[in-house]
Scaffold this active site. Structure first.
Site, PDB file in Angstrom:
ATOM      1  N   GLY A 293       0.806  -1.219   0.000  1.00  0.00           N
ATOM      2  CA  GLY A 293       0.000   0.000   0.000  1.00  0.00           C
ATOM      3  C   GLY A 293       0.836   1.265   0.000  1.00  0.00           C
ATOM      4  N   GLY A 295       0.405   1.467  -3.345  1.00  0.00           N
ATOM      5  CA  GLY A 295       0.435   0.799  -4.639  1.00  0.00           C
ATOM      6  C   GLY A 295       1.359   1.370  -5.697  1.00  0.00           C
ATOM      7  N   GLY A 296       2.064   2.446  -5.404  1.00  0.00           N
ATOM      8  CA  GLY A 296       2.933   3.035  -6.412  1.00  0.00           C
ATOM      9  C   GLY A 296       4.058   2.110  -6.851  1.00  0.00           C
ATOM     10  CE  LYS A 297       9.077   2.421  -2.715  1.00  0.00           C
ATOM     11  NZ  LYS A 297       8.098   3.279  -1.997  1.00  0.00           N
ATOM     12  CB  CYS A 412       9.652   6.931   2.860  1.00  0.00           C
ATOM     13  SG  CYS A 412       9.698   8.572   2.111  1.00  0.00           S
TER      14      CYS A 412
END
Length: 475
Positions: A293, A295-297, A412
Site C-alpha cells: 500500500g 500501490g505506487g511501487k 522512506c
C-alpha cells in the site's frame, strides 16, 4: 434578537457583514482538518479545491486561486515551528493558551507576511477579515494587533530575534531557523553525518515545494508520451520518470487518468527499478511486494514483471489500502494478485519468491517535503513502535525468498534506527544472507556513499530520502 444586535451602532460606523474569501477560507478549513482530525494536507486539499470550484464557479475560483490556497496550506505547515516562535514573541501569554483556530488564522497571516510576496496591507486585512468570519470581531482585533507587530520586520529579521545563537545550541538554532522539531534535526544530522552545510541544505530542501513527478509504467505508457505535456521535462535518474517543472494537474493527463502512468517520487521509482534489475541466481518468475500500500511501487514492479513474464503478488495488511493497490495495478498486462494479509504472518510458503520488496512502515521523515505536518506529529518514541515491526517484516522477506533470490528492504526515512540498524540486527540472526552492492543498480545517480546500501537525499538527488538495502539469500 441578541443584546449585541440591539446595541446602537457608533456614529459613522455602519454594520458591515464580514466578507468571505474562498481562498483563505479553504486554507483555514484545511489547517483545521490537519489539526483536529490528524488529516494529511495532500488528502484534504483535493476535495476542498473541487468543492470550491463547484461552489464559486471557474470564474471566481480559478487555477491561480487553487495555487494560492495550496501555497498557504503547505507553506504554513512547513514553517509552523518558525512562525510559532514569531507569534510567541508578539503575544503576552504562552502560545499553548491561544485557541487552535486563532493560532491557525495567525499562522496563515504570518505566512502571507513573511513567506509570500503578498503586500503587507493585503496580508493583514485579508487575515483580519478571515478572523471576523470564523472567529468573531473580538478575536479579530487580537489577530489584527499581533499581525501588525509581525509586519514590523521580515523573516530574516524575526529569525535573528527568536532563534537561539548557533554557538549556544546548534540543534535548537536550526530547529527554529528551518522549522523542524529539535529531535528531527538531531536524527537527520546523525544520519547525514558531516558538518553544518549538509544539514542546513537538507533542512532547507524539506521546506521547498517538491516537483510533481510522474512514472510511465512500462508496457503501458512511455516517457515520450508524457513529455508532450506542457512543462514536462525528463526525470533526473529513473528511466521512467517525467517531471512537471511548473506544477500542473496530473489528473488532467490522459495517461494518468487511465492508470497507464502515475504520480510517483523518483526515489520511489529507483527502489523498484533497482530491485527489479538486481542479479539473480536461477529463475525469475515470482515477485512479492510485501507492504504494497498504497500501490505506487507495486504498479511499477507489476509492469516490470510483466515485461519478463513474471507474476507479482502484492500484499497489504490494511484492506482499504489493499483496495488502493488493486486500483493502481488495474490494467497491468501481466499476471498479478492483490491480497490483504499481515506481512509478519504471511499466508505463502517460505522460499516462494525470486524477488521480494519490503517497503516497511516508518516515521516518514524522508518525505517531509510532501507531508510537512508529519514532522509535528512524530515523536522519538514512535521509533520504538516501528522497530520491532520493521525487523519482523525484513525477517519475513528473507524467509519468503528462495536461495539465490534477492530482497529489497526500503524505508522512506533516513533515520539510522529504521535503516542500517534494522538491517544489521536482522542479518545477525540470518547468517545465510548477505548484502549486495545496490549502487551499480542506480546508474548515473551521484553521491551514493560507500555502500553497499543506498541513501537518497532531497538536497542532493531531488528525491525523497529513500533508503534501500539489497540482500541475497545464500542458503
Amino acid at each position: 434578537m441578541s443584546d449585541q444586535s440591539r446595541r446602537p451602532r457608533p456614529a459613522g460606523k455602519p454594520y458591515r457583514r464580514p466578507k468571505k474569501d474562498p481562498v483563505r477560507m479553504l486554507a483555514f478549513e484545511a489547517l483545521r482538518a490537519v489539526d483536529e482530525r490528524d488529516a494529511y494536507a495532500n488528502l484534504v486539499l483535493p476535495p476542498l479545491l473541487r468543492k470550491a470550484r463547484e461552489k464559486e464557479g471557474p470564474e471566481k475560483f480559478d487555477g491561480r486561486d487553487a495555487a494560492l490556497a495550496t501555497e498557504l496550506v503547505y507553506g504554513t505547515l512547513r514553517r509552523q515551528g518558525t512562525y510559532d516562535a514569531v507569534i510567541a514573541a508578539c503575544i503576552d501569554r504562552p502560545l499553548r493558551e491561544v485557541d487552535p483556530p486563532v493560532l491557525d488564522v495567525l499562522s496563515l497571516g504570518v505566512h502571507q507576511l513573511l513567506g509570500t510576496r503578498i503586500p503587507t496591507h493585503a496580508a493583514v486585512s485579508a487575515s483580519v477579515e478571515l478572523a471576523r468570519v470564523v472567529l468573531g470581531d473580538g478575536r479579530a482585533k487580537f489577530v489584527n494587533a499581533v499581525l501588525r507587530k509581525v509586519a514590523q520586520d521580515d523573516l530574516e529579521g524575526w529569525i535573528a530575534k527568536v532563534a537561539p545563537p548557533y554557538d549556544d545550541d546548534p540543534e535548537d538554532h536550526l530547529a527554529v531557523v528551518h522549522s523542524h522539531p529539535r529531535w528531527v534535526v538531531s536524527a537527520l544530522w546523525d544520519s547525514l553525518g558531516g558538518g553544518r552545510a549538509g544539514i542546513e541544505a537538507l533542512l532547507a530542501a524539506d521546506n521547498e515545494r517538491p516537483e510533481v513527478t510522474l512514472v510511465a509504467r512500462p508496457g503501458r505508457a512511455t516517457t515520450d508520451e508524457l513529455l508532450r505535456e506542457e512543462s514536462a521535462v525528463a526525470g533526473r535518474w529513473s528511466p521512467y520518470a517525467v517531471r512537471l517543472a511548473e506544477g500542473g494537474e496530473p489528473g488532467a493527463i490522459e495517461a494518468v487518468r487511465e492508470g497507464r502512468a502515475g504520480v510517483q517520487d523518483e526515489g520511489s521509482q529507483l527502489v523498484a527499478v533497482a530491485l527489479a534489475n538486481a542479479p539473480l541466481d536461477g529463475p525469475d518468475e515470482k515477485w512479492l511486494d510485501g507492504c504494497a500500500g498504497p500501490g505506487g511501487k507495486a504498479a511499477l514492479l507489476g509492469a516490470l514483471a510483466a515485461e519478463r513474464g513474471a507474476a507479482l503478488l502484492a500484499s497489504e495488511k490494511q484492506p482499504h489500502r489493499a483496495g488502493l493497490v488493486a486500483k493502481a495495478l488495474a490494467g497491468n498486462p501481466g499476471p498479478y494478485q492483490v491480497i490483504a494479509a499481515d506481512g509478519t504472518k504471511p499466508p505463502w510458503r517460505p522460499g516462494s519468491f525470486d524477488r521480494v520488496l519490503m517497503d516497511v512502515p516508518c516515521t516518514g521523515l524522508g518525505a517531509l517535503r510532501r507531508r510537512p505536518e508529519a514532522r509535528w506529529r512524530r515523536r522519538p518514541e514512535d521509533l520504538e513502535g516501528f522497530g520491532p515491526l520493521q525487523r519482523g517484516l525484513l525477517r519475513t522477506a528473507l524467509d519468503s525468498v528462495r536461495v539465490g533470490g534477492v530482497v529489497g528492504y526500503a524505508t522512506c526515512s533516513p533515520h539510522l534506527a529504521e535503516t542500517r540498524a534494522v538491517v544489521q540486527d536482522v542479518l545477525k540472526q540470518v547468517p545465510d544472507a548477505e548484502l549486495i552492492d545496490a549502487r551499480p543498480l542506480l546508474p548515473g545517480v551521484p553521491e551514493l556513499g560507500e555502500g553497499p546500501d543506498v541513501q537518497l537525499w532531497p538536497h542532493v538527488h531531488g528525491t525523497d530520502a529513500m533508503y534501500l538495502a539489497l540482500i541475497r539469500r545464500t542458503g
